[in-house]
Scaffold this active site. Structure first.
Site, PDB file in Angstrom:
ATOM      1  N   ARG A 148      -9.636 -21.277  -7.740  1.00  0.00           N
ATOM      2  CA  ARG A 148      -9.012 -20.046  -8.251  1.00  0.00           C
ATOM      3  C   ARG A 148     -10.055 -18.943  -8.320  1.00  0.00           C
ATOM      4  O   ARG A 148      -9.801 -17.791  -7.994  1.00  0.00           O
ATOM      5  CB  ARG A 148      -8.374 -20.278  -9.634  1.00  0.00           C
ATOM      6  CG  ARG A 148      -7.929 -18.971 -10.290  1.00  0.00           C
ATOM      7  CD  ARG A 148      -6.914 -19.130 -11.419  1.00  0.00           C
ATOM      8  NE  ARG A 148      -7.170 -20.236 -12.293  1.00  0.00           N
ATOM      9  CZ  ARG A 148      -8.171 -20.297 -13.191  1.00  0.00           C
ATOM     10  NH1 ARG A 148      -9.005 -19.284 -13.338  1.00  0.00           N
ATOM     11  NH2 ARG A 148      -8.331 -21.365 -13.942  1.00  0.00           N
TER      12      ARG A 148
ATOM     13  N   TYR B  87       7.891   1.476  -2.409  1.00  0.00           N
ATOM     14  CA  TYR B  87       8.518   0.195  -2.049  1.00  0.00           C
ATOM     15  C   TYR B  87       9.393  -0.298  -3.219  1.00  0.00           C
ATOM     16  O   TYR B  87       8.987  -0.226  -4.378  1.00  0.00           O
ATOM     17  CB  TYR B  87       7.420  -0.823  -1.715  1.00  0.00           C
ATOM     18  CG  TYR B  87       7.942  -2.212  -1.478  1.00  0.00           C
ATOM     19  CD1 TYR B  87       8.650  -2.508  -0.326  1.00  0.00           C
ATOM     20  CD2 TYR B  87       7.757  -3.218  -2.416  1.00  0.00           C
ATOM     21  CE1 TYR B  87       9.151  -3.783  -0.104  1.00  0.00           C
ATOM     22  CE2 TYR B  87       8.254  -4.496  -2.202  1.00  0.00           C
ATOM     23  CZ  TYR B  87       8.953  -4.768  -1.043  1.00  0.00           C
ATOM     24  OH  TYR B  87       9.450  -6.025  -0.843  1.00  0.00           O
TER      25      TYR B  87
ATOM     26  N   ASP C  81      -0.752   2.070  -0.987  1.00  0.00           N
ATOM     27  CA  ASP C  81      -0.142   0.938  -0.291  1.00  0.00           C
ATOM     28  C   ASP C  81      -0.174   1.258   1.207  1.00  0.00           C
ATOM     29  O   ASP C  81       0.531   2.143   1.682  1.00  0.00           O
ATOM     30  CB  ASP C  81       1.301   0.746  -0.796  1.00  0.00           C
ATOM     31  CG  ASP C  81       2.001  -0.452  -0.162  1.00  0.00           C
ATOM     32  OD1 ASP C  81       1.639  -0.841   0.953  1.00  0.00           O
ATOM     33  OD2 ASP C  81       2.948  -0.974  -0.798  1.00  0.00           O
TER      34      ASP C  81
HETATM   35  C1  LIG Z   1       6.898  -5.908   1.605  1.00  0.00           C
HETATM   36  C2  LIG Z   1       6.177  -4.804   0.936  1.00  0.00           C
HETATM   37  C3  LIG Z   1       5.563  -4.991  -0.312  1.00  0.00           C
HETATM   38  C4  LIG Z   1       5.653  -6.300  -1.075  1.00  0.00           C
HETATM   39  O1  LIG Z   1       4.995  -7.320  -0.424  1.00  0.00           O
HETATM   40  P1  LIG Z   1       5.403  -8.889  -0.548  1.00  0.00           P
HETATM   41  O2  LIG Z   1       4.424  -9.541   0.360  1.00  0.00           O
HETATM   42  O3  LIG Z   1       6.815  -9.004  -0.079  1.00  0.00           O
HETATM   43  O4  LIG Z   1       5.257  -9.268  -1.959  1.00  0.00           O
HETATM   44  C5  LIG Z   1       4.869  -3.926  -0.836  1.00  0.00           C
HETATM   45  N1  LIG Z   1       4.790  -2.737  -0.209  1.00  0.00           N
HETATM   46  C6  LIG Z   1       5.383  -2.519   0.970  1.00  0.00           C
HETATM   47  C7  LIG Z   1       5.269  -1.181   1.621  1.00  0.00           C
HETATM   48  C8  LIG Z   1       6.091  -3.537   1.588  1.00  0.00           C
HETATM   49  O5  LIG Z   1       6.694  -3.308   2.768  1.00  0.00           O
END
Ligand SMILES: *Cc1c(COP(=O)(O)O)cnc(C)c1O
Length: 406
Positions: free
Chosen positions: A72, A124, A196
Site C-alpha cells: 500500500r 465530469y 483533469d
Molecule cells: C471517466 C472519467 C473520470 C472518472 O474516472 P474513472 O476511472 O471512471 O473513475 C474522471 N474524469 C473524466 C474526464 C472522465 O472521463
C-alpha cells in the site's frame, strides 16, 4: 531441454544487468513513451517491468529496511508506473489509484472542512456527484462557473477559497478553459490549481508546463486505451505537493493493484500511435457531421467555429479523439444508439474500439435535468470516442444509423 544458457550462472549479483547507457536527453514525447526509464528491468534485463505480486517485503536487517516495505505504501511495479506518468506530465511525482475517481477523491482530501473550491461547471459527472453529494457533507463547498470566461472564475473567489478545478476540453461539449489565465490568477491568490487531463493526455496537453499544480487522469480512458483496466493517476508539480499526495494515497489506501499497473503501462506505450490515428479520424468525422443538415450541433475543438479553438491551440498540440453532436431529440438519439453496428454503446471513451455514449443517460445521469440542459447536455447529445477502425466504415455505419444521407 537443451539450451546454451542452461548452466550459466546469473552474472554478478543479479543487479544492474542493464547495459545500455541512458539516452541523451531531451527526447521527444513519442520516444519518451517507450524510453521512460523503467522499460528494461534492472535486475534481469527483461523487456518489461516485472509484476511484483507481493503485499509485503522481507527485512533482511531491521536497521536497514528495504526500499519498499508494504505494497500500500509502495510497490516497485506501481512505482514504475508512477515515475512514468510523472515523466510524461513533467511533474515531480506521480501516483496511481484504483480509478480516476479514486485519484480525484484522494486529491480533494488535500482540502479541509470549511474550504471552498471553484469548479468548472461542466465537470465530469462523477466529480460533480463527489462534490455535491459527498464532499458537501464534509463541509467542503464549491461554486460551479463557466470557465470559458476567466472573469467568472475571479468573481467566484471567497475568503475561504483554496483551489480551482479545471477540465479542458470539458466533457461532453468540449468547452475550452484558458489554463494560463486561470493559473496566473490563482497563483496571485495562493490557490491550488487542479486539472483533469483525461481527454487530452500528456500527448497533447501538459498542464504543469502552464502552471497547474496537480494533473489528474482517469487512466481508464486514453492512457490505458483498451477498455480493460480501471485506473487513475495524479501528478504533482512539486516535491512538496507530492509528499502530501503520498501521505493521502497511503493513508486512504486508494492505490492501484500491481496487475493493473502493469497493464496500464503496456497500454501507455502505444498512446502516441493510438492518439494520432484516432485524431485524424475524429477530424474527418467532425467535418462529415458538420456537413449534414440533420445534425443540430457538432462539438470538436478542431472545427473552425468551435468556441475557444484559438485558446486551445495555444495550450495544446492537438484536438483529441472525442466528437460530440446533437441529433435533435432524445428519441432520435436512442434510435441511433440502437442502430449503430460498429461502436460499443457504452459509458467510457478513449479505447482502441470506438465508443458511442449517451451523456444524458450515462455519464451525466447524476446531474439534474435542469442543470444538465443549462450546460448544453441536451437529450439529443451523443458523444463519439473515435477508435482505430477505418473511419470510412465508422462513417458509413453512423450514416445508416442516422437514417441515410441528409
Ligand atoms: C471517466 C472519467 C473520470 C472518472 O474516472 P474513472 O476511472 O471512471 O473513475 C474522471 N474524469 C473524466 C474526464 C472522465 O472521463
Amino acid at each position: 531441454m537443451s539450451g546454451e544458457n542452461q548452466n550459466r550462472q546469473p552474472e554478478g549479483s543479479g543487479r544492474n544487468v542493464r547495459r545500455k547507457s541512458p539516452p541523451a536527453e531531451p527526447l521527444r514525447f513519442e520516444t519518451r513513451l517507450l524510453h521512460f526509464g523503467g522499460e528494461i528491468d534492472e535486475a534481469t534485463g527483461a523487456s518489461s517491468v516485472p509484476i511484483y505480486q507481493a503485499s509485503t517485503f522481507h527485512h533482511e536487517d531491521v536497521f536497514n529496511p528495504p526500499a519498499h516495505d508494504y505494497s500500500r505504501s509502495g510497490n516497485p511495479t506501481r512505482q514504475a508506473l508512477e515515475d512514468y506518468i510523472a515523466k510524461l506530465e513533467g511533474g515531480a511525482r506521480g501516483f496511481a489509484y484504483a480509478s480516476g475517481m479514486a485519484a480525484i477523491a484522494s486529491t480533494f482530501m488535500l482540502l479541509s472542512s470549511g474550504d471552498h473550491i471553484i469548479v468548472t461547471e461542466d465537470v465530469y459527472g462523477g466529480t460533480y456527484r463527489l462534490l455535491t453529494s459527498i464532499l458537501n457533507r464534509m463541509g467542503i463547498e464549491c461554486t460551479f462557473v463557466d470557465m470559458t470566461d476567466p472573469e467568472q472564475v475571479k468573481a467566484a473567489l471567497k475568503p475561504n477559497t483554496k483551489a480551482v478545478y479545471m477540465e479542458t476540453p470539458s466533457n461532453p461539449t468540449l468547452k475550452i478553459t484558458d489554463i494560463g489565465a486561470v493559473t496566473g490568477w490563482a497563483r496571485e491568490h495562493g490557490l491550488l490549481t487542479l486539472l483533469d487531463n483525461t481527454f487530452m493526455t500528456p500527448y497533447y496537453q501538459r498542464p504543469i508546463e502552464q502552471g497547474v499544480d496537480i494533473v489528474l487522469h482517469s487512466a481508464t480512458k486514453f492512457l490505458g486505451g483498451h477498455s480493460d483496466v480501471l485506473a487513475g493517476l495524479a501528478v504533482a508539480r512539486t516535491e512538496e505537493l507530492g509528499a502530501k499526495l503520498k501521505q493521502l494515497q497511503n493513508g486512504l489506501g486508494t492505490v492501484l493493484g500491481v496487475q493493473d499497473s502493469w497493464l496500464l503501462m503496456r497500454g501507455m506505450k502505444t498512446l502516441g500511435a493510438r492518439m494520432s490515428h484516432s485524431e485524424q479520424s475524429a477530424a474527418k468525422l467532425a467535418a462529415w457531421l458538420t456537413g449534414r443538415s440533420d445534425i443540430e450541433a457538432v462539438y470538436y475543438p478542431g472545427l473552425l467555429h468551435h468556441p475557444g479553438r484559438e485558446i486551445h491551440e495555444r495550450q495544446c498540440r492537438g484536438y483529441g479523439a472525442v466528437v460530440s453532436f446533437d441529433v435533435g431529440s432524445g428519441e432520435r438519439a436512442k434510435e441511433v444508439l440502437n442502430s449503430v453496428r460498429l461502436p460499443l454503446v457504452a459509458v467510457s471513451l478513449g479505447a482502441v474500439e470506438s465508443i458511442l455514449s449517451y451523456p444524458a443517460m450515462m455519464s451525466h445521469a447524476a446531474m439534474g435535468e435542469k442543470v444538465r440542459h443549462e450546460r448544453g447536455i441536451t437529450d439529443g447529445l451523443l458523444r463519439f470516442s473515435v477508435g482505430l477502425e477505418d473511419i470510412d466504415d465508422l462513417i458509413a455505419d453512423l450514416d445508416q444509423a442516422l437514417g441515410g444521407k441528409k
